[in-house]
Motif scaffolding. Structure first.
Motif, PDB file in Angstrom:
ATOM      1  N   TRP A  65     -47.782   0.933  16.040  1.00 54.57           N
ATOM      2  CA  TRP A  65     -47.018   2.107  15.656  1.00 54.57           C
ATOM      3  C   TRP A  65     -45.530   1.925  15.998  1.00 54.57           C
ATOM      4  CZ3 TRP A  65     -47.272   5.882  12.437  1.00 54.57           C
ATOM      5  CH2 TRP A  65     -46.449   6.996  12.585  1.00 54.57           C
ATOM      6  N   SER A  66     -45.264   1.330  17.148  1.00 55.68           N
ATOM      7  CA  SER A  66     -43.874   1.105  17.532  1.00 55.68           C
ATOM      8  C   SER A  66     -43.198   0.118  16.594  1.00 55.68           C
ATOM      9  CB  SER A  66     -43.801   0.603  18.976  1.00 55.68           C
ATOM     10  OG  SER A  66     -44.513  -0.619  19.110  1.00 55.68           O
ATOM     11  N   MET A  67     -43.940  -0.877  16.110  1.00 57.16           N
ATOM     12  CA  MET A  67     -43.371  -1.837  15.172  1.00 57.16           C
ATOM     13  C   MET A  67     -42.961  -1.152  13.872  1.00 57.16           C
ATOM     14  SD  MET A  67     -42.524  -4.978  14.405  1.00 57.16           S
ATOM     15  CE  MET A  67     -43.372  -6.172  15.442  1.00 57.16           C
ATOM     16  N   LEU A  68     -43.715  -0.136  13.461  1.00 59.87           N
ATOM     17  CA  LEU A  68     -43.449   0.541  12.199  1.00 59.87           C
ATOM     18  C   LEU A  68     -42.405   1.639  12.307  1.00 59.87           C
ATOM     19  CD1 LEU A  68     -47.103   0.892  10.851  1.00 59.87           C
ATOM     20  CD2 LEU A  68     -45.417  -0.834  10.216  1.00 59.87           C
ATOM     21  N   THR A  69     -42.083   2.077  13.513  1.00 61.40           N
ATOM     22  CA  THR A  69     -41.214   3.242  13.663  1.00 61.40           C
ATOM     23  C   THR A  69     -39.904   2.976  14.388  1.00 61.40           C
ATOM     24  OG1 THR A  69     -42.437   3.861  15.669  1.00 61.40           O
ATOM     25  CG2 THR A  69     -43.155   4.843  13.579  1.00 61.40           C
ATOM     26  N   LYS A  70     -39.862   1.995  15.261  1.00 59.56           N
ATOM     27  CA  LYS A  70     -38.654   1.801  16.083  1.00 59.56           C
ATOM     28  C   LYS A  70     -37.551   1.087  15.303  1.00 59.56           C
ATOM     29  CE  LYS A  70     -40.557   1.924  20.742  1.00 59.56           C
ATOM     30  NZ  LYS A  70     -40.625   1.230  22.039  1.00 59.56           N
ATOM     31  N   PRO A  71     -36.293   1.219  15.765  1.00 60.38           N
ATOM     32  CA  PRO A  71     -35.164   0.550  15.095  1.00 60.38           C
ATOM     33  C   PRO A  71     -35.307  -0.965  15.132  1.00 60.38           C
ATOM     34  CG  PRO A  71     -34.389   2.277  16.576  1.00 60.38           C
ATOM     35  CD  PRO A  71     -35.846   2.104  16.851  1.00 60.38           C
ATOM     36  N   GLY A  81     -38.643  -3.131  15.875  1.00 55.75           N
ATOM     37  CA  GLY A  81     -39.503  -2.606  14.874  1.00 55.75           C
ATOM     38  C   GLY A  81     -38.876  -2.811  13.490  1.00 55.75           C
ATOM     39  N   ILE A  82     -39.488  -2.147  12.498  1.00 56.08           N
ATOM     40  CA  ILE A  82     -39.025  -2.237  11.112  1.00 56.08           C
ATOM     41  C   ILE A  82     -38.897  -0.840  10.498  1.00 56.08           C
ATOM     42  CG2 ILE A  82     -40.042  -4.515  10.792  1.00 56.08           C
ATOM     43  CD1 ILE A  82     -42.322  -3.120   9.261  1.00 56.08           C
ATOM     44  N   GLY A  83     -38.847   0.196  11.315  1.00 56.95           N
ATOM     45  CA  GLY A  83     -38.776   1.568  10.815  1.00 56.95           C
ATOM     46  C   GLY A  83     -37.645   1.816   9.838  1.00 56.95           C
ATOM     47  N   PRO A  84     -36.410   1.422  10.135  1.00 54.46           N
ATOM     48  CA  PRO A  84     -35.316   1.650   9.182  1.00 54.46           C
ATOM     49  C   PRO A  84     -35.531   0.972   7.829  1.00 54.46           C
ATOM     50  CG  PRO A  84     -34.452   1.149  11.352  1.00 54.46           C
ATOM     51  CD  PRO A  84     -35.921   0.907  11.428  1.00 54.46           C
ATOM     52  N   ALA A  85     -36.192  -0.189   7.824  1.00 57.56           N
ATOM     53  CA  ALA A  85     -36.441  -0.883   6.562  1.00 57.56           C
ATOM     54  C   ALA A  85     -37.458  -0.134   5.709  1.00 57.56           C
ATOM     55  CB  ALA A  85     -36.923  -2.308   6.829  1.00 57.56           C
ATOM     56  N   GLN A 270     -42.223 -12.591  13.348  1.00 54.91           N
ATOM     57  CA  GLN A 270     -43.236 -11.549  13.471  1.00 54.91           C
ATOM     58  C   GLN A 270     -42.859 -10.320  12.657  1.00 54.91           C
ATOM     59  OE1 GLN A 270     -43.697 -10.834  17.673  1.00 54.91           O
ATOM     60  NE2 GLN A 270     -44.558 -12.868  18.078  1.00 54.91           N
ATOM     61  N   ARG A 271     -41.607  -9.912  12.769  1.00 57.69           N
ATOM     62  CA  ARG A 271     -41.167  -8.740  12.007  1.00 57.69           C
ATOM     63  C   ARG A 271     -41.218  -9.002  10.502  1.00 57.69           C
ATOM     64  NH1 ARG A 271     -37.656  -8.541  16.463  1.00 57.69           N
ATOM     65  NH2 ARG A 271     -36.081  -9.790  15.373  1.00 57.69           N
ATOM     66  N   SER A 272     -40.944 -10.245  10.087  1.00 58.89           N
ATOM     67  CA  SER A 272     -40.996 -10.546   8.652  1.00 58.89           C
ATOM     68  C   SER A 272     -42.425 -10.466   8.123  1.00 58.89           C
ATOM     69  CB  SER A 272     -40.415 -11.936   8.389  1.00 58.89           C
ATOM     70  OG  SER A 272     -41.217 -12.953   8.972  1.00 58.89           O
ATOM     71  N   TRP A 273     -43.424 -10.924   8.916  1.00 61.32           N
ATOM     72  CA  TRP A 273     -44.818 -10.826   8.489  1.00 61.32           C
ATOM     73  C   TRP A 273     -45.266  -9.375   8.403  1.00 61.32           C
ATOM     74  CZ3 TRP A 273     -46.880 -14.452   5.934  1.00 61.32           C
ATOM     75  CH2 TRP A 273     -46.692 -15.798   6.245  1.00 61.32           C
ATOM     76  N   VAL A 274     -44.907  -8.586   9.383  1.00 64.09           N
ATOM     77  CA  VAL A 274     -45.272  -7.164   9.362  1.00 64.09           C
ATOM     78  C   VAL A 274     -44.583  -6.455   8.201  1.00 64.09           C
ATOM     79  CG1 VAL A 274     -45.209  -4.990  10.642  1.00 64.09           C
ATOM     80  CG2 VAL A 274     -45.719  -7.124  11.839  1.00 64.09           C
ATOM     81  N   ALA A 275     -43.332  -6.807   7.940  1.00 59.32           N
ATOM     82  CA  ALA A 275     -42.617  -6.202   6.812  1.00 59.32           C
ATOM     83  C   ALA A 275     -43.277  -6.565   5.484  1.00 59.32           C
ATOM     84  CB  ALA A 275     -41.159  -6.648   6.825  1.00 59.32           C
ATOM     85  N   ALA A 276     -43.716  -7.819   5.341  1.00 57.65           N
ATOM     86  CA  ALA A 276     -44.395  -8.237   4.115  1.00 57.65           C
ATOM     87  C   ALA A 276     -45.703  -7.474   3.935  1.00 57.65           C
ATOM     88  CB  ALA A 276     -44.658  -9.737   4.147  1.00 57.65           C
ATOM     89  N   PHE A 277     -46.464  -7.337   5.014  1.00 57.29           N
ATOM     90  CA  PHE A 277     -47.722  -6.590   4.946  1.00 57.29           C
ATOM     91  C   PHE A 277     -47.474  -5.124   4.600  1.00 57.29           C
ATOM     92  CE2 PHE A 277     -50.811  -3.868   7.126  1.00 57.29           C
ATOM     93  CZ  PHE A 277     -51.988  -4.294   6.533  1.00 57.29           C
ATOM     94  N   THR A 278     -46.447  -4.540   5.181  1.00 49.91           N
ATOM     95  CA  THR A 278     -46.126  -3.132   4.919  1.00 49.91           C
ATOM     96  C   THR A 278     -45.710  -2.932   3.470  1.00 49.91           C
ATOM     97  OG1 THR A 278     -45.380  -2.924   7.210  1.00 49.91           O
ATOM     98  CG2 THR A 278     -44.739  -1.181   5.687  1.00 49.91           C
TER      99      THR A 278
END
Length: 300
Positions: A65-71, A81-85, A270-278
């Motif tokens: 959740w923090s990965m999806l919501t934090k700056p 995180g990736i929240g702003p993206a 790590q953030r790039s993989w999570v961003a791709a999945f999102t």
């Protein structure tokens, strides 16, 4: 007096009768066509499943959740995180959709229902085909030249403008094809009952073509959500959330993937993989919701 179906087994299965009347050559052709169809499906589905599975495997261990919501932290730093993206992708894509989809549908209605083979309609079709073949990076440079340099600011709206230019020809072409599939008998019946042409289009033609129009719009939205090149020149880059598309720089998931995937730091990857999945998940959820809404409209 009359024999029933049960007393005549050869009539119980109409399919077996039909199969016996088909020539061997046509039967083999049908089988080969069926095999070729399934092979084509596998060729398309297997790579897609592999890509989705691999991205999910790489992202699920870092998903939180923090990965999806934090700056977004600095590229060298690990963690969320990736929240702003996510916010930027939704805002920019929604703004582009609001601009491109209604305009594209109205243009397609004019081309198919009013313009037909007129000179104006031919010119619109020509430029729609030209726009469909323009590379996305060229469209980004075009918007950068006429908007960003003119107003001296990179904003989410500038990125949405570039994406809308990419979406517009897709919406026009797909909507026009769907309108062509509506039988003319429906139009003639509506006109015979005294309805005007505009009312016929709104109440008869468009509801009949809604599923196809929605599919074309979704295709355009999916392309826009995954575009990177136009956003590199138009929206800038920020690490904080920006809900306003008309003020300040912004960031999108595709841009974040591009910036972090090649970085030599583990946290950035790590953030790039999570961003791709999102990004994949957002497109999938949008498609499912649109299909549900379309099915309800079609039933009504």
């Amino acid at each position: 007096m009359f024999s029933t179906l049960g007393e005549r087994p050869e009539l119980d299965d109409a399919r077996s009768v039909l199969v016996r009347t088909i020539s061997p050559r046509r039967a083999w052709t049908d089988r080969l066509a069926t095999i070729a169809m399934w092979v084509a499906v596998l060729v398309a589905v297997v790579p897609l499943a592999f890509i989705i599975g691999y991205v999910t495997k790489q992202a699920v261990t870092h998903l939180s959740w923090s990965m999806l919501t934090k700056p977004i932290p600095a590229t060298r730093r690990s963690g969320p995180g990736i929240g702003p993206a996510i916010v930027g992708t939704v805002v920019i894509t929604l703004t582009a959709t609001v601009m491109a989809v209604p305009l594209g549908i109205m243009a397609a209605i004019y081309l198919n229902e009013y313009g037909r083979e007129t000179r104006t309609a031919s010119i619109i079709r020509f430029f729609a085909n030209v726009m469909a073949g323009v590379p996305s990076i060229v469209m980004g440079l075009f918007v950068y030249t006429i908007w960003v340099l003119r107003f001296k600011s990179q904003t989410g709206f500038a990125g949405a403008l570039a994406l809308a230019c990419l979406m517009l020809p897709i919406v026009i072409r797909s909507t026009e094809e769907m309108l062509r599939l509506v039988p003319n008998a429906l139009r003639e019946a509506s006109l015979a009952l005294g309805a005007s042409q505009s009312r016929t289009v709104i109440t008869v033609v468009l509801p009949t073509a809604v599923p196809g129009i929605t599919s074309g719009a979704l295709l355009a939205v999916a392309r826009a959500a995954g575009e990177t090149a136009p956003l590199l020149f138009t929206i800038g880059l920020t690490q904080s959330t920006n809900w306003n598309p008309f003020k300040g720089t912004n960031v999108a998931l595709s841009q974040l993937i591009f910036a972090n995937a090649a970085a030599p730091f583990e946290g950035a990857r790590q953030r790039s993989w999570v961003a791709a999945f999102t990004l994949i998940a957002l497109v999938l959820v949008l498609t499912i919701v649109a299909r549900l809404v379309t099915s309800r409209i079609a039933k009504r």
